[in-house]
Scaffold this motif. Structure first.
Motif, PDB file in Angstrom:
ATOM      1  N   LYS A 275       0.835  -1.209   0.000  1.00 47.76           N
ATOM      2  CA  LYS A 275       0.000   0.000   0.000  1.00 47.76           C
ATOM      3  C   LYS A 275       0.876   1.269   0.000  1.00 47.76           C
ATOM      4  CE  LYS A 275      -3.639   2.639   1.449  1.00 47.76           C
ATOM      5  NZ  LYS A 275      -4.874   2.866   0.749  1.00 47.76           N
ATOM      6  N   ILE A 276       1.983   1.242   0.733  1.00 47.02           N
ATOM      7  CA  ILE A 276       2.885   2.401   0.764  1.00 47.02           C
ATOM      8  C   ILE A 276       3.419   2.702  -0.640  1.00 47.02           C
ATOM      9  CG2 ILE A 276       5.182   3.201   1.537  1.00 47.02           C
ATOM     10  CD1 ILE A 276       4.494   1.923   4.281  1.00 47.02           C
ATOM     11  N   GLU A 277       3.780   1.657  -1.376  1.00 45.11           N
ATOM     12  CA  GLU A 277       4.270   1.901  -2.748  1.00 45.11           C
ATOM     13  C   GLU A 277       3.185   2.549  -3.609  1.00 45.11           C
ATOM     14  OE1 GLU A 277       6.548  -0.827  -5.030  1.00 45.11           O
ATOM     15  OE2 GLU A 277       7.954  -1.245  -3.401  1.00 45.11           O
ATOM     16  N   HIS A 278       1.961   2.096  -3.442  1.00 41.07           N
ATOM     17  CA  HIS A 278       0.864   2.698  -4.205  1.00 41.07           C
ATOM     18  C   HIS A 278       0.685   4.170  -3.840  1.00 41.07           C
ATOM     19  CE1 HIS A 278      -1.409  -1.368  -5.013  1.00 41.07           C
ATOM     20  NE2 HIS A 278      -0.271  -1.288  -5.679  1.00 41.07           N
ATOM     21  N   THR A 279       0.697   4.437  -2.540  1.00 37.75           N
ATOM     22  CA  THR A 279       0.487   5.808  -2.072  1.00 37.75           C
ATOM     23  C   THR A 279       1.601   6.732  -2.564  1.00 37.75           C
ATOM     24  OG1 THR A 279      -0.502   4.843  -0.104  1.00 37.75           O
ATOM     25  CG2 THR A 279       0.013   7.171   0.003  1.00 37.75           C
ATOM     26  N   THR A 280       2.831   6.225  -2.523  1.00 34.71           N
ATOM     27  CA  THR A 280       3.971   7.007  -2.999  1.00 34.71           C
ATOM     28  C   THR A 280       3.839   7.301  -4.494  1.00 34.71           C
ATOM     29  OG1 THR A 280       5.328   5.920  -1.345  1.00 34.71           O
ATOM     30  CG2 THR A 280       6.505   7.091  -3.075  1.00 34.71           C
ATOM     31  N   PHE A 281       3.410   6.298  -5.227  1.00 37.33           N
ATOM     32  CA  PHE A 281       3.232   6.507  -6.664  1.00 37.33           C
ATOM     33  C   PHE A 281       2.211   7.605  -6.926  1.00 37.33           C
ATOM     34  CE2 PHE A 281       1.148   5.886 -10.730  1.00 37.33           C
ATOM     35  CZ  PHE A 281       2.226   5.758 -11.590  1.00 37.33           C
ATOM     36  N   ILE A 282       1.088   7.533  -6.219  1.00 33.95           N
ATOM     37  CA  ILE A 282       0.036   8.537  -6.431  1.00 33.95           C
ATOM     38  C   ILE A 282       0.543   9.934  -6.087  1.00 33.95           C
ATOM     39  CG2 ILE A 282      -2.230   9.336  -5.585  1.00 33.95           C
ATOM     40  CD1 ILE A 282      -3.104   6.391  -5.606  1.00 33.95           C
ATOM     41  N   SER A 283       1.328  10.033  -5.024  1.00 32.93           N
ATOM     42  CA  SER A 283       1.790  11.381  -4.666  1.00 32.93           C
ATOM     43  C   SER A 283       2.851  11.893  -5.656  1.00 32.93           C
ATOM     44  CB  SER A 283       2.213  11.448  -3.204  1.00 32.93           C
ATOM     45  OG  SER A 283       3.575  11.229  -3.074  1.00 32.93           O
ATOM     46  N   ASP A 284       3.693  11.001  -6.172  1.00 37.25           N
ATOM     47  CA  ASP A 284       4.624  11.392  -7.251  1.00 37.25           C
ATOM     48  C   ASP A 284       3.859  11.831  -8.490  1.00 37.25           C
ATOM     49  OD1 ASP A 284       6.849  10.834  -5.819  1.00 37.25           O
ATOM     50  OD2 ASP A 284       7.401   9.004  -6.891  1.00 37.25           O
ATOM     51  N   PHE A 285       2.773  11.129  -8.721  1.00 41.29           N
ATOM     52  CA  PHE A 285       1.983  11.434  -9.909  1.00 41.29           C
ATOM     53  C   PHE A 285       1.319  12.808  -9.785  1.00 41.29           C
ATOM     54  CE2 PHE A 285      -1.045  10.799 -13.315  1.00 41.29           C
ATOM     55  CZ  PHE A 285      -0.331  10.032 -14.202  1.00 41.29           C
ATOM     56  N   TYR A 286       0.901  13.165  -8.579  1.00 40.73           N
ATOM     57  CA  TYR A 286       0.355  14.506  -8.352  1.00 40.73           C
ATOM     58  C   TYR A 286       1.407  15.571  -8.669  1.00 40.73           C
ATOM     59  CZ  TYR A 286      -3.793  12.707  -5.873  1.00 40.73           C
ATOM     60  OH  TYR A 286      -4.958  12.085  -5.530  1.00 40.73           O
ATOM     61  N   ASP A 287       2.648  15.313  -8.225  1.00 41.31           N
ATOM     62  CA  ASP A 287       3.748  16.259  -8.502  1.00 41.31           C
ATOM     63  C   ASP A 287       3.943  16.446  -9.996  1.00 41.31           C
ATOM     64  OD1 ASP A 287       4.186  16.368  -5.808  1.00 41.31           O
ATOM     65  OD2 ASP A 287       6.007  15.149  -5.828  1.00 41.31           O
ATOM     66  N   LEU A 288       3.889  15.315 -10.670  1.00 37.17           N
ATOM     67  CA  LEU A 288       4.081  15.325 -12.113  1.00 37.17           C
ATOM     68  C   LEU A 288       2.988  16.153 -12.800  1.00 37.17           C
ATOM     69  CD1 LEU A 288       5.102  12.014 -13.723  1.00 37.17           C
ATOM     70  CD2 LEU A 288       3.395  13.380 -14.875  1.00 37.17           C
ATOM     71  N   ARG A 289       1.773  15.968 -12.339  1.00 38.86           N
ATOM     72  CA  ARG A 289       0.664  16.723 -12.923  1.00 38.86           C
ATOM     73  C   ARG A 289       0.800  18.213 -12.627  1.00 38.86           C
ATOM     74  NH1 ARG A 289      -5.199  16.934 -11.125  1.00 38.86           N
ATOM     75  NH2 ARG A 289      -4.077  16.326  -9.263  1.00 38.86           N
ATOM     76  N   GLN A 290       1.284  18.513 -11.423  1.00 33.51           N
ATOM     77  CA  GLN A 290       1.532  19.890 -11.024  1.00 33.51           C
ATOM     78  C   GLN A 290       2.555  20.530 -11.964  1.00 33.51           C
ATOM     79  OE1 GLN A 290      -0.198  20.262  -7.903  1.00 33.51           O
ATOM     80  NE2 GLN A 290      -0.308  22.314  -8.744  1.00 33.51           N
ATOM     81  N   GLU A 291       3.596  19.781 -12.238  1.00 24.85           N
ATOM     82  CA  GLU A 291       4.643  20.265 -13.126  1.00 24.85           C
ATOM     83  C   GLU A 291       4.096  20.519 -14.531  1.00 24.85           C
ATOM     84  OE1 GLU A 291       8.328  18.033 -12.602  1.00 24.85           O
ATOM     85  OE2 GLU A 291       8.836  18.549 -14.690  1.00 24.85           O
ATOM     86  N   LEU A 292       3.239  19.615 -14.965  1.00 24.84           N
ATOM     87  CA  LEU A 292       2.597  19.785 -16.272  1.00 24.84           C
ATOM     88  C   LEU A 292       1.726  21.039 -16.279  1.00 24.84           C
ATOM     89  CD1 LEU A 292       1.762  18.655 -19.112  1.00 24.84           C
ATOM     90  CD2 LEU A 292      -0.016  17.350 -17.928  1.00 24.84           C
ATOM     91  N   ASP A 293       0.961  21.233 -15.214  1.00 23.03           N
ATOM     92  CA  ASP A 293       0.104  22.422 -15.123  1.00 23.03           C
ATOM     93  C   ASP A 293       0.930  23.705 -15.122  1.00 23.03           C
ATOM     94  OD1 ASP A 293      -2.087  20.804 -15.018  1.00 23.03           O
ATOM     95  OD2 ASP A 293      -2.392  20.960 -12.855  1.00 23.03           O
TER      96      ASP A 293
END
Ligand SMILES: [Fe+2]
Length: 144
Positions: A87-105
């Motif tokens: 579950k921690i790996e999943h949560t970390t992935f989602i939070s990295d993905f938010y960062d990535l989307r932020q960078e795109l925005d």
């Protein structure tokens, strides 16, 4: 979407048989994830507009969340001992993905973002599936 004949294999996300975890529901979602990630990589490589890339990132994000929930439901239902770590790996992935989307925005499609998508999405998937999801698959198959 037929290509222009130029097969650039620099960044591809592909599901292959050796990534099978032996549980159809999970394997099918993984295949879908790879094809979505691959379309995204193709879009950034071809420099498609920010709007198009943003749409695909949003779709991938939603699909990833659905998929993680599926796996987590299996884990909880079967009292999977490695659930917390997984579950921690999943949560970390989602939070990295938010960062990535932020960078795109903030900055649009840049070479840095492109590299990050290939790394964070493509490589992460192969790595995570190869270790965590295969272990989960083996556990679930034993329980049948
Ligand atoms: Fe997983």
């Amino acid at each position: 979407m037929a290509g222009d004949g130029r097969e650039d294999s620099s960044m591809r996300a592909r599901w292959t048989e050796d990534l099978s975890v032996g549980v159809d529901v999970i394997d099918n979602q993984h295949k879908e994830l790879f094809s979505t990630a691959d379309s995204l990589l193709t879009a950034v490589e071809r420099n498609e507009g920010r709007g198009e890339v943003t749409k695909m990132v949003a779709f991938l994000e939603e699909y990833v969340e659905t998929h993680f929930k599926t796996e987590e439901t299996y884990m909880k239902r079967h009292n999977y001992p490695d659930y917390p770590t997984h579950k921690i790996e999943h949560t970390t992935f989602i939070s990295d993905f938010y960062d990535l989307r932020q960078e795109l925005d903030n900055n649009g499609v840049t070479p840095e973002l492109t590299a990050r998508i290939a790394n964070r999405v493509g490589e992460w998937l192969v790595n995570h599936i190869g270790r965590m999801d295969k272990a989960l698959g083996a556990f679930l198959r034993e329980r049948r």
